[in-house]
Design a protein around this motif. Structure first.
Motif, short mmCIF file in Angstrom:
data_model
loop_
_atom_site.label_atom_id
_atom_site.label_comp_id
_atom_site.label_asym_id
_atom_site.label_seq_id
_atom_site.Cartn_x
_atom_site.Cartn_y
_atom_site.Cartn_z
N LEU A 13 -15.65 6.41 -10.32
CA LEU A 13 -15.92 5.34 -9.10
C LEU A 13 -16.38 6.10 -7.97
O LEU A 13 -16.42 7.38 -7.83
CB LEU A 13 -14.58 4.72 -8.91
CG LEU A 13 -13.90 3.81 -9.64
CD1 LEU A 13 -13.92 3.94 -11.12
CD2 LEU A 13 -12.70 3.24 -9.18
N ALA A 14 -17.09 5.31 -7.05
CA ALA A 14 -17.92 5.89 -6.04
C ALA A 14 -16.87 6.60 -5.16
O ALA A 14 -17.53 7.67 -4.52
CB ALA A 14 -18.42 4.82 -4.95
N ASP A 15 -15.65 6.41 -4.99
CA ASP A 15 -14.80 7.27 -4.29
C ASP A 15 -14.10 8.40 -4.91
O ASP A 15 -13.30 9.19 -4.35
CB ASP A 15 -13.69 6.37 -3.79
CG ASP A 15 -12.64 6.07 -4.92
OD1 ASP A 15 -12.77 6.45 -6.03
OD2 ASP A 15 -11.63 5.22 -4.62
N GLU A 19 -21.62 -2.31 -10.00
CA GLU A 19 -20.46 -2.50 -8.92
C GLU A 19 -19.24 -2.77 -10.03
O GLU A 19 -19.12 -3.70 -10.81
CB GLU A 19 -20.38 -3.85 -8.09
CG GLU A 19 -19.48 -3.98 -7.23
CD GLU A 19 -19.55 -5.33 -6.35
OE1 GLU A 19 -19.62 -5.09 -5.10
OE2 GLU A 19 -19.67 -6.37 -6.85
N LYS A 72 -8.64 -0.47 -2.79
CA LYS A 72 -9.65 0.11 -1.96
C LYS A 72 -10.92 -0.87 -1.95
O LYS A 72 -11.66 -0.59 -1.08
CB LYS A 72 -10.08 1.30 -2.71
CG LYS A 72 -8.85 2.39 -3.04
CD LYS A 72 -8.48 3.17 -1.64
CE LYS A 72 -7.36 4.14 -2.04
NZ LYS A 72 -6.86 4.71 -0.66
N MET A 118 -16.69 -1.43 -5.44
CA MET A 118 -17.29 -0.15 -5.25
C MET A 118 -18.35 0.12 -6.43
O MET A 118 -17.74 -0.52 -7.50
CB MET A 118 -16.27 0.96 -4.81
CG MET A 118 -15.54 1.53 -5.91
SD MET A 118 -14.43 2.71 -5.53
CE MET A 118 -13.22 1.89 -4.83
N ASN A 119 -19.02 0.97 -6.30
CA ASN A 119 -20.11 1.15 -7.65
C ASN A 119 -19.17 2.25 -8.53
O ASN A 119 -18.48 2.95 -7.98
CB ASN A 119 -21.38 1.90 -6.99
CG ASN A 119 -22.31 0.76 -6.50
OD1 ASN A 119 -22.00 -0.59 -6.77
ND2 ASN A 119 -23.36 1.28 -5.82
N ASP A 140 -24.74 7.83 -6.79
CA ASP A 140 -25.35 7.76 -5.71
C ASP A 140 -26.38 6.91 -5.27
O ASP A 140 -26.69 6.34 -4.19
CB ASP A 140 -25.22 9.16 -4.87
CG ASP A 140 -23.81 9.67 -4.64
OD1 ASP A 140 -23.04 9.11 -4.68
OD2 ASP A 140 -23.81 11.05 -4.23
N SER A 199 -25.92 -0.59 -3.46
CA SER A 199 -24.83 -1.48 -3.08
C SER A 199 -25.18 -2.81 -3.58
O SER A 199 -26.33 -3.62 -3.35
CB SER A 199 -24.35 -1.34 -1.80
OG SER A 199 -23.27 -2.41 -1.34
N HIS A 227 -12.68 -7.86 -2.81
CA HIS A 227 -12.72 -7.60 -4.22
C HIS A 227 -13.30 -8.73 -5.13
O HIS A 227 -13.18 -8.49 -6.22
CB HIS A 227 -11.40 -6.79 -4.84
CG HIS A 227 -10.22 -7.42 -4.52
ND1 HIS A 227 -9.20 -7.30 -3.36
CD2 HIS A 227 -9.62 -8.52 -5.35
CE1 HIS A 227 -8.38 -8.07 -3.44
NE2 HIS A 227 -8.53 -8.89 -4.59
#
Length: 369
Positions: free
Chosen positions: A10-12, A30, A126, A129-130, A148, A152, A273
Motif C-alpha cells: 500500500l502507498a503508506d 486505487e 487510513k 490509497m494507491n 509512486d 492519484s 473510502h
C-alpha cells in the motif's frame, strides 16, 4: 490452486503477503473494498471500477464459476483483485469456466490468502490509497517506485478509457420513447432497464456534442455511471448543462449524478473510502420509505453547497449510514439523479422504480406537448 507467492504493498508502506491469483504479473491502482456477498463477475466488469484494485470482503470468490453472460461490460474493468479464498473449483451447472481461467484470459493479476478483514479495517481507518500487487517482483523498493508513479484517483479523468468509441442503438426503432445515453462507463443492465420499458436507446461516446445527441430526436436524456473524478470532467459538465437547456426529462446515475450536480454549480469531493456494496440503506425523503441499494462510488456531491442552494437543487435521498447525499432533483427542471445504482446487478431491486419514474415523466411530457 496456485502456490506461487504474491505481495501487496500500500502507498503508506503497509505490506501483506499471500498467494498469486489469476495472471502472474504486477498491477497498480486505487485500493477499495466491496461488501457484497454475491455478484463478483458483475462487479469485476463494472466500468466504474476501472483503475481500482478491489478487496472482496466475502470469504469465497470464484465458488460459482464464470458465466459468459454475467457481465456488465465487454471485459474485466478492475485493475486487480484481493481476496481471502480464490476458489477455483466451482459448482454451478451454467458456468463455463473457473475464475482462474477467466483471469488468465482477461489478464487480471490478484492476490489471495491474505487477511481481508485487516485490509478493510486499514482502509476504513487510513482512507483510500494507491496499492500495487505483484506475483513476479518482490523487491519492495522497486515496487514502491512503481507505486509512486501511479497517479492519484483524485483529479483523474477515466471515462474516456471505458466509453464506447462509436454510438450504437438498442431496442425497437419503432418504440414510442427514445432515450439518449451519454456513456461515461455505463453498465449493460442500465440499458436493459430502458429497453425492457419500451425505449429505443442510443448510446453516445462520452465526448459527444449536444448537436449530435439532438440529431437522434431523444425524448429523454440519461447520464451514466463511470470511473474517475467528476471534478476532472468539465467536458461532461458542459454537455449536462446543454442537456438541461433542452428542458427534456433527464436522469443520472452515480457519476451521472455527480455531473448533474456540477452542472448546476454543486461541487464534488473525494470521500474517505467511499461506498461499495449491495446493502446500503437509503432514505427516500419524498416518500418516507427506505431502500436497500447497490453502490459503487468514491466521490460525492457537497451537502454544504446543496444546503446553501436549495433554490437550485432539492435533496431527494440520503444515506442512512452517514447522511451523505444520495439523490437530487433540479428545481424547475424535469431532471433528477441518484448516487446509487437502481439497476443493481448485483444487488436488490428496491430502487427499480426510478426507471419507471423517468419513463413516466417522458410519457407525461409527450402527452402535454
Amino acid at each position: 490452486m496456485s502456490e506461487q507467492r504474491a505481495i501487496l504493498l500500500l502507498a503508506d508502506g503497509t505490506t501483506y503477503e499471500g498467494k498469486a491469483a489469476g495472471k502472474i504479473g504486477t498491477t497498480t491502482g486505487e485500493i477499495c473494498f466491496n461488501t457484497g456477498m454475491t455478484g463478483y463477475q458483475e462487479i469485476f466488469t463494472d466500468p466504474s471500477y476501472y483503475g481500482q484494485i478491489l478487496v472482496a470482503t466475502n470469504a469465497h470468490i470464484g465458488n460459482y464459476g464464470i458465466k459468459d453472460t454475467d457481465v456488465e461490460s465487454d471485459n474485466v474493468k478492475i485493475a486487480g483483485l484481493i481476496c481471502k479464498n480464490f476458489t477455483v473449483p466451482y459448482s454451478r451447472h451454467q458456468a463455463q469456466s473457473s475464475i482462474q481461467e477467466y483471469f488468465e484470459r482477461e489478464g487480471v493479476v490478484g492476490i489471495s490468502d491474505v487477511d481481508t478483514r485487516a485490509i478493510v479495517r486499514h482502509i476504513r481507518s487510513k482512507g483510500a490509497m494507491n496499492a500495487i500487487i505483484s506475483s513476479e517482483n518482490f523487491d519492495l523498493k522497486d515496487l514502491k517506485r512503481q507505486l509512486d508513479a501511479t497517479p492519484s484517483m483524485e483529479g483523474l479523468e477515466l471515462s474516456s478509457q471505458v466509453t464506447t468509441q462509436e454510438a450504437y442503438t438498442l431496442g425497437d426503432p419503432e418504440a414510442p420513447i427514445r432515450v439518449a445515453v451519454l456513456d461515461l462507463g455505463t453498465k449493460k443492465n442500465i440499458l436493459r432497464n430502458f429497453v425492457n420499458r419500451g425505449c429505443y436507446v442510443k448510446v453516445f461516446p462520452a465526448r459527444t456534442t449536444m448537436e449530435e445527441i439532438n440529431a437522434f430526436g431523444a425524448d429523454g436524456l440519461f447520464i451514466s455511471n463511470g470511473p474517475g473524478d467528476p471534478g476532472a470532467m468539465d467536458y461532461a459538465v458542459e454537455t449536462a448543462q446543454a442537456m438541461l437547456e433542452e428542458d427534456k426529462p433527464m436522469f443520472g446515475i452515480c457519476l451521472g449524478h455527480q455531473i448533474l450536480a456540477r452542472a448546476v454549480g454543486i461541487p464534488t469531493y473525494k470521500m474517505h473510502h467511499g461506498h461499495r456494496g449491495i446493502n446500503h440503506p437509503v432514505h427516500n425523503l419524498l416518500t418516507g420509505k427506505s431502500e436497500i441499494t447497490s453502490q459503487n462510488h468514491g466521490f460525492g456531491v457537497s451537502p454544504e453547497a446543496i444546503e446553501q442552494n436549495l433554490d437550485v437543487v432539492e435533496i431527494t435521498h440520503r444515506n442512512l449510514n452517514d447522511d451523505t447525499i444520495e439523490g437530487i432533483r433540479v428545481v424547475g427542471k424535469p431532471a433528477f439523479s441518484v448516487q446509487y445504482h437502481p439497476e443493481a446487478s448485483p444487488g436488490p431491486h428496491d430502487a427499480a422504480y426510478l426507471f419507471d419514474q423517468f419513463v413516466d415523466l417522458i410519457k407525461e411530457r409527450k402527452e402535454n406537448r
